[in-house]
Structure formats: C-alpha cells, structure tokens
Design a protein around this motif. Sequence first.
Motif, mmCIF file in Angstrom:
data_model
loop_
_atom_site.group_PDB
_atom_site.id
_atom_site.type_symbol
_atom_site.label_atom_id
_atom_site.label_comp_id
_atom_site.label_asym_id
_atom_site.label_seq_id
_atom_site.Cartn_x
_atom_site.Cartn_y
_atom_site.Cartn_z
ATOM 1 N N ASN A 62 -4.115 9.776 10.926
ATOM 2 C CA ASN A 62 -3.415 8.900 11.886
ATOM 3 C C ASN A 62 -4.204 7.481 11.902
ATOM 4 O OD1 ASN A 62 -1.533 10.977 12.570
ATOM 5 N ND2 ASN A 62 -2.922 11.892 13.603
ATOM 6 N N GLU A 63 -5.365 7.555 11.275
ATOM 7 C CA GLU A 63 -6.231 6.217 11.265
ATOM 8 C C GLU A 63 -6.512 5.683 9.984
ATOM 9 O OE1 GLU A 63 -9.380 5.987 14.932
ATOM 10 O OE2 GLU A 63 -9.160 7.839 14.461
ATOM 11 N N MET A 64 -5.932 4.655 9.448
ATOM 12 C CA MET A 64 -5.860 4.082 8.273
ATOM 13 C C MET A 64 -5.406 2.872 8.124
ATOM 14 S SD MET A 64 -3.264 6.382 5.713
ATOM 15 C CE MET A 64 -3.271 7.740 6.734
ATOM 16 N N ARG A 65 -6.238 2.024 7.364
ATOM 17 C CA ARG A 65 -5.454 0.720 7.262
ATOM 18 C C ARG A 65 -6.094 -0.061 5.980
ATOM 19 N NH1 ARG A 65 -7.237 -2.916 12.342
ATOM 20 N NH2 ARG A 65 -6.256 -0.927 13.202
ATOM 21 N N SER A 66 -5.282 -1.126 5.421
ATOM 22 C CA SER A 66 -5.787 -1.623 4.280
ATOM 23 C C SER A 66 -5.420 -3.234 4.357
ATOM 24 C CB SER A 66 -4.900 -1.051 2.793
ATOM 25 O OG SER A 66 -3.606 -1.525 3.006
ATOM 26 N N SER A 67 -6.172 -4.235 3.415
ATOM 27 C CA SER A 67 -5.781 -5.554 3.607
ATOM 28 C C SER A 67 -5.810 -5.963 2.172
ATOM 29 C CB SER A 67 -6.941 -6.012 4.236
ATOM 30 O OG SER A 67 -6.999 -7.489 4.042
ATOM 31 N N ASP A 68 -5.044 -6.840 1.627
ATOM 32 C CA ASP A 68 -5.046 -7.588 0.277
ATOM 33 C C ASP A 68 -5.888 -8.677 0.134
ATOM 34 O OD1 ASP A 68 -3.195 -5.921 -1.178
ATOM 35 O OD2 ASP A 68 -1.743 -6.760 0.430
ATOM 36 N N ASP A 69 -6.366 -9.154 1.366
ATOM 37 C CA ASP A 69 -7.227 -10.474 1.726
ATOM 38 C C ASP A 69 -6.782 -11.765 0.593
ATOM 39 O OD1 ASP A 69 -9.612 -11.679 2.829
ATOM 40 O OD2 ASP A 69 -10.652 -11.453 0.980
ATOM 41 N N GLY A 70 -5.545 -11.951 0.547
ATOM 42 C CA GLY A 70 -5.266 -12.923 -0.162
ATOM 43 C C GLY A 70 -4.700 -12.803 -1.798
ATOM 44 N N GLU A 71 -4.932 -11.504 -2.166
ATOM 45 C CA GLU A 71 -4.338 -11.101 -3.465
ATOM 46 C C GLU A 71 -2.531 -10.916 -3.060
ATOM 47 O OE1 GLU A 71 -5.580 -11.324 -6.216
ATOM 48 O OE2 GLU A 71 -7.322 -10.225 -6.592
ATOM 49 N N PRO A 72 -2.135 -10.867 -4.158
ATOM 50 C CA PRO A 72 -0.439 -10.664 -3.887
ATOM 51 C C PRO A 72 -0.213 -9.187 -3.442
ATOM 52 C CG PRO A 72 -0.844 -11.438 -6.199
ATOM 53 C CD PRO A 72 -2.284 -11.165 -5.609
ATOM 54 N N ALA A 73 0.780 -9.212 -2.189
ATOM 55 C CA ALA A 73 0.863 -8.109 -1.397
ATOM 56 C C ALA A 73 0.989 -6.719 -2.264
ATOM 57 C CB ALA A 73 2.110 -8.480 -0.637
ATOM 58 N N GLY A 74 0.362 -5.819 -1.820
ATOM 59 C CA GLY A 74 0.466 -4.645 -2.265
ATOM 60 C C GLY A 74 -0.412 -4.158 -3.612
ATOM 61 N N THR A 75 -1.120 -5.415 -3.901
ATOM 62 C CA THR A 75 -1.926 -4.961 -5.268
ATOM 63 C C THR A 75 -3.372 -4.782 -5.253
ATOM 64 O OG1 THR A 75 -2.434 -7.574 -5.357
ATOM 65 C CG2 THR A 75 -0.237 -6.944 -6.288
ATOM 66 N N ALA A 76 -3.853 -4.698 -3.969
ATOM 67 C CA ALA A 76 -5.154 -4.581 -3.766
ATOM 68 C C ALA A 76 -5.454 -3.425 -2.634
ATOM 69 C CB ALA A 76 -5.856 -5.824 -3.222
ATOM 70 N N GLY A 77 -5.137 -3.815 -1.337
ATOM 71 C CA GLY A 77 -5.487 -2.900 -0.355
ATOM 72 C C GLY A 77 -4.762 -1.642 -0.351
ATOM 73 N N LYS A 78 -3.529 -1.565 -0.837
ATOM 74 C CA LYS A 78 -2.669 -0.247 -0.941
ATOM 75 C C LYS A 78 -3.447 0.447 -2.159
ATOM 76 C CE LYS A 78 1.852 1.506 -1.354
ATOM 77 N NZ LYS A 78 3.378 1.254 -1.616
ATOM 78 N N PRO A 79 -3.615 -0.109 -3.190
ATOM 79 C CA PRO A 79 -4.320 0.919 -4.349
ATOM 80 C C PRO A 79 -5.423 1.447 -3.922
ATOM 81 C CG PRO A 79 -3.276 -1.489 -5.157
ATOM 82 C CD PRO A 79 -3.375 -1.743 -3.761
ATOM 83 N N ILE A 80 -6.446 0.652 -3.131
ATOM 84 C CA ILE A 80 -7.503 1.259 -2.620
ATOM 85 C C ILE A 80 -7.632 2.466 -1.817
ATOM 86 C CG2 ILE A 80 -9.638 0.695 -1.466
ATOM 87 C CD1 ILE A 80 -9.372 -2.180 -2.293
ATOM 88 N N LEU A 81 -6.253 2.122 -0.681
ATOM 89 C CA LEU A 81 -6.038 3.414 0.157
ATOM 90 C C LEU A 81 -5.473 4.614 -0.777
ATOM 91 C CD1 LEU A 81 -6.043 4.249 2.950
ATOM 92 C CD2 LEU A 81 -3.628 2.851 3.337
ATOM 93 N N GLU A 82 -4.707 4.194 -1.697
ATOM 94 C CA GLU A 82 -4.007 5.267 -2.425
ATOM 95 C C GLU A 82 -5.004 6.089 -3.239
ATOM 96 O OE1 GLU A 82 -0.759 6.463 -2.278
ATOM 97 O OE2 GLU A 82 -0.809 5.099 -0.653
#
Length: 210
Positions: A62-82
């Motif tokens: 129930n507690e998770m979050r990700s950030s792309d920090d300027g990379e194209p949306a969905g190309t950095a934070g989400k892959p890390i979380l996955e």
Amino acid sequence: MFENYRTIGKNVSCEIIIEKSKFIASINKVVSEQEATEFIAGIKHKYWDATHNCSAFLINNNEMRSSDDGEPAGTAGKPILECIKKNNLQKISVVVTRYFGGIKLGAGGLIRAYTAATQEAIKHSGIEEHIFYHAFEMSLDYEFWNKIEHFFKSQKIVYDKPIYLDKITVTFYTLETKMILDELKNKGNGTIIINEKPGKYLATPLEKPL
C-alpha cells in the motif's frame, strides 16, 4: 497478523555503463516512507550534478512511489519499481542516477537501462526472507540446561545468549508454539517457567534474486 516479507541484506551502490551513459544504482533498506524519501534526497544531494536521479520505493503493497525525475514518463521510475516488485521485495528505496553520455537511448532503451541498473544493485545486495517468530523468555535450573540446549540445537531453534544468575534465563524464538512449549516443560520436569515476549522478524539469506 504478521506477514513475512523479503528485503535486501545490505545497502549497496552499483555502476553500469550503457551507450556512454553512466547509471549508478543506489539501494537502501528502509522501514517507512519518511526514511525512503530521506534516502532519495540524500542521493540527489550527493549526485547533485547528475542529469537525472530517478527513484522508487516500496514499503509494502500500500506504500510505494516512483519518479522519472525528468526522463520521459514511464521510462525510469516505473521500471525501477517494477524491478522491485518482480523480486518480491519490500522496505527498500532505490535511486538510479544517470550521467548522460551523449547518445539517446529511446524509450525502450531507457526502460532496459534503468531495469538493468536496478537489478544489478539487487543482485549485489543479497535478498533476505524476514520471517516472524514468536518469542519466549525461559527461566530454568542449571541442571536442565544441557538437555534444553541440545533440544534447541536439534530443532534449530534460535536463542539469545543465556544469562547466568541464580537460574539460567534465555530468550528463544520459534514458529511453533504449543508443541515446543510442552516439550520444554517436560524436559524441565515442570519446573521451567516460560513467558511470552513480543515477537520479532528474523532474517534468512536467500541464494539469489528472482
């Protein structure tokens, strides 16, 4: 009800080079969202001159979050979380720092790069299974200790260093309850005193990440 979970064994930082871009994956064990965000902030401060500091954390389902920090949306934070989810990990925070090397990777290349960097850090951190054990404090006469210690070792029961005073006091941890407690009391001819304490998680290293 306490649920068992997997997390990393140690905090690490790993570096890989992909198409001249340097990716530094930093992974840290955390127990709360506050700890996770403080770790991310610390890495951003450390690598203040980086092109990007992309991140993700997962405390529980129930507690998770990700950030792309300027990379194209969905190309950095989400892959890390996955990648964290794929390895069934909890209570960790990951930051992948990128120093751009002059060659654009494209969306697919970025996803693969951030995934690879995260997986490399996980591989070097070691994965642990944290299992919740019931805890008990036992007080017994010296004459029974050899039998009790032998029983602990034969059953692979984890116990703390005994305290030797007028009696021996020792805290032990077990998944079983009634069967173990009955056996211990029998070995002490009914003279052993056992009181339950707050349980805790004990870590068991796993051979490799998924």
